[in-house]
Design an enzyme around this catalytic site. Structure first.
Site, PDB file in Angstrom:
ATOM      1  N   CYS A   1       0.767  -1.102  -0.170  1.00  0.00           N
ATOM      2  CA  CYS A   1       0.004  -0.067  -0.101  1.00  0.00           C
ATOM      3  C   CYS A   1       0.695   1.079   0.089  1.00  0.00           C
ATOM      4  O   CYS A   1       0.581   2.225  -0.656  1.00  0.00           O
ATOM      5  CB  CYS A   1      -0.986   0.232   1.079  1.00  0.00           C
ATOM      6  SG  CYS A   1      -2.362  -1.284   0.968  1.00  0.00           S
TER       7      CYS A   1
ATOM      8  N   CYS B   1       8.572  14.781  37.052  1.00  0.00           N
ATOM      9  CA  CYS B   1       9.311  14.692  35.985  1.00  0.00           C
ATOM     10  C   CYS B   1      10.127  15.912  35.998  1.00  0.00           C
ATOM     11  O   CYS B   1      11.020  16.129  35.860  1.00  0.00           O
ATOM     12  CB  CYS B   1       8.672  14.498  34.828  1.00  0.00           C
ATOM     13  SG  CYS B   1       7.626  13.257  34.502  1.00  0.00           S
TER      14      CYS B   1
ATOM     15  N   ARG C   1      11.192   3.831  28.694  1.00  0.00           N
ATOM     16  CA  ARG C   1      12.216   4.596  29.237  1.00  0.00           C
ATOM     17  C   ARG C   1      11.326   5.187  30.476  1.00  0.00           C
ATOM     18  O   ARG C   1      12.084   5.642  31.455  1.00  0.00           O
ATOM     19  CB  ARG C   1      12.962   5.544  28.279  1.00  0.00           C
ATOM     20  CG  ARG C   1      13.985   6.511  28.992  1.00  0.00           C
ATOM     21  CD  ARG C   1      15.155   5.597  29.176  1.00  0.00           C
ATOM     22  NE  ARG C   1      15.994   6.464  30.212  1.00  0.00           N
ATOM     23  CZ  ARG C   1      15.938   6.434  31.687  1.00  0.00           C
ATOM     24  NH1 ARG C   1      14.685   6.062  31.982  1.00  0.00           N
ATOM     25  NH2 ARG C   1      16.731   7.354  32.171  1.00  0.00           N
TER      26      ARG C   1
ATOM     27  N   CYS D   1      11.995   5.190  34.534  1.00  0.00           N
ATOM     28  CA  CYS D   1      12.132   6.572  35.476  1.00  0.00           C
ATOM     29  C   CYS D   1      10.995   6.437  36.703  1.00  0.00           C
ATOM     30  O   CYS D   1      11.380   6.651  37.712  1.00  0.00           O
ATOM     31  CB  CYS D   1      11.829   7.904  34.742  1.00  0.00           C
ATOM     32  SG  CYS D   1      13.116   8.743  34.412  1.00  0.00           S
TER      33      CYS D   1
END
Lengths: 265, 173
Positions: free
Chosen positions: A83, A181, A222, A226
């Site tokens: 495709c 974070c 990943r 953490c």
């Protein structure tokens, strides 16, 4: 816990992918010149390994992915190429846009999800298990077709609430150690956790070949590392939380150069 | 946050009631950290009273601080540990901590540093509430026991004379 958990902790924070900078001012809106890829942190040996396709171990996955691209699959016995033709043309810049809005469900879909959609609906083949060798190989091959191009997350207002949700996760404290974070990758990027530099967390090279893993792995793997490092219950592969987080991280890194397949320590 | 005085702790009880202390010991034998945090009072930026009836042991405290699986301290702090490589640089040095801070101030920073600075990256070593997504294996457990906190406080108090080695601008972290 013990050795394994501490190993996770050490590496857990080590390299979400990226950069050095002054200790203070990493923000989502840092001008492009202040943003650094994890590549910039690495020693010359690791940098050379990534830059040379003959020594970049991630290229083995890319080659597997290319074979899959051309192989008939599912009850239709159609290949991706049947495709999409030559991926070097048809997939150019495609991975740099994901996640994007899936028009059918009106929710964000990541590249792995889109490939699965194609396999199940068009090829009538089984979905590839996330984080399996085949899924990583195919996404690495498709990702390579964006290498050198800027990360280009779509400026689609319908994605905004999802991206905002991702940003909220990025700034939310989690786990027994109670880190967000942002506390490491915005406020303390460029500092060292143990001996490991804390990068700015720009997902420019995924799937990456991580020397510690001795394999290719996705951004979600990943992120799970953490989370385990902060002693938080990781989100599931393919979960809306991870896709929202990826939306935010890509937006935050927009314009940075795609490195897939990146090499990281 | 355990509200000061709001929870009766086995620890405090055990001082007066040996039988209860024994029961508590047996209960906690299988899971060393799963004790109810001892109650404590924060006054003037410090927890003046020790969390246990036993004085802390500096030698044990030093070991906890240096152990990356236990105290995790050296992931962020540097300190007078010449034998330890790979010390982090995200927080003030531990050198001189005993000169800069009183025992009570050190104790509060270990127990719950967010009481000193809500934005701190210092984990709360003696707190089990107001945490999110803590896996079952860690739920309800403090990072250190009351006795271990006292050991670490006792050790840090011995780190003196290097007040100038600290980085005052990062003190709040």
């Amino acid at each position: 816990m013990g050795g394994r958990a501490s190993a996770f902790l050490l590496v857990g924070f080590a390299a979400l992918g990226l950069g050095l900078a002054s200790l203070s001012a990493q923000t989502a809106d840092a001008p492009p010149s202040d943003r650094k890829s994890g590549f910039d942190y690495m020693g010359p040996d690791s940098q050379a390994m990534q830059k040379d396709d003959l020594s970049n171990p991630g290229m083995l996955g890319v080659l597997d992915g290319e074979a899959m691209w051309n192989a008939p699959a599912g009850t239709t016995q159609k290949s991706c190429a049947a495709c999409h033709g030559d991926a070097r043309e048809s997939m150019k810049g495609v991975a740099a846009k994901y996640p994007l809005l899936d028009e059918a469900t009106k929710t964000p879909i990541d590249l792995v999800g889109r490939i699965d959609q194609c396999r199940v609906d068009r090829q009538q083949a089984a979905a590839l298990p996330r984080e399996g060798r085949e899924s990583l190989a195919l996404t690495a091959f498709v990702g390579l077709q964006s290498r050198g191009m800027p990360l280009a997350p779509p400026d689609d207002a319908r994605l905004t609430p999802f991206r905002k949700a991702g940003e909220a996760l990025y700034t939310r404290r989690m786990g027994q150690l109670n880190f967000s974070c942002a506390q490491c990758h915005d406020d303390n990027a460029g500092g060292h956790l143990g001996s490991a530099p804390i990068p700015q967390a720009h997902p420019t090279g995924y799937p990456i070949y991580r020397l510690e893993w001795q394999s290719l792995g996705s951004l979600q793997r990943r992120l799970r590392n953490c989370m385990v490092g902060t002693r938080a219950e990781p989100f599931a592969y393919g979960s809306p939380e991870f896709i929202n987080l990826e939306l935010y991280l890509n937006w935050r890194a927009r314009g940075m150069e795609v490195e897939t397949p990146g090499v990281r320590p | 946050m355990p509200k000061p005085g709001s929870r009766r702790s086995r620890m405090m009880f055990s001082v007066d009631r040996p039988a209860l202390a024994l029961a508590s010991l047996l209960l906690s034998a299988g899971c060393a950290f799963a004790e109810d945090p001892a109650r404590y009072v924060i006054e003037n930026g410090a927890i003046a009273s020790p969390l246990t009836g036993q004085p802390g042991d500096p030698a044990r405290g030093r070991k906890i601080v240096a152990e990356r699986q236990k105290g995790l301290c050296l992931l962020c702090h540097q300190g007078p540990f010449p034998e330890e490589r790979f010390q982090g640089d995200l927080a003030p040095t531990l050198a001189g901590a005993g000169s800069r801070l009183s025992e009570g101030e050190l104790r509060l920073r270990l127990v719950d540093g967010t009481k000193v600075n809500p934005e701190t990256i210092m984990p709360s070593y003696y707190r089990t509430d107001h945490l999110q997504r803590v896996p079952p294996a860690f739920a309800g457990r403090t990072l250190l026991t009351a006795a271990e906190i006292e050991d670490v406080v006792a050790f840090l108090s011995t780190l003196r004379d290097e007040a100038k080695a600290g980085n005052p601008s990062k003190e709040a972290k």
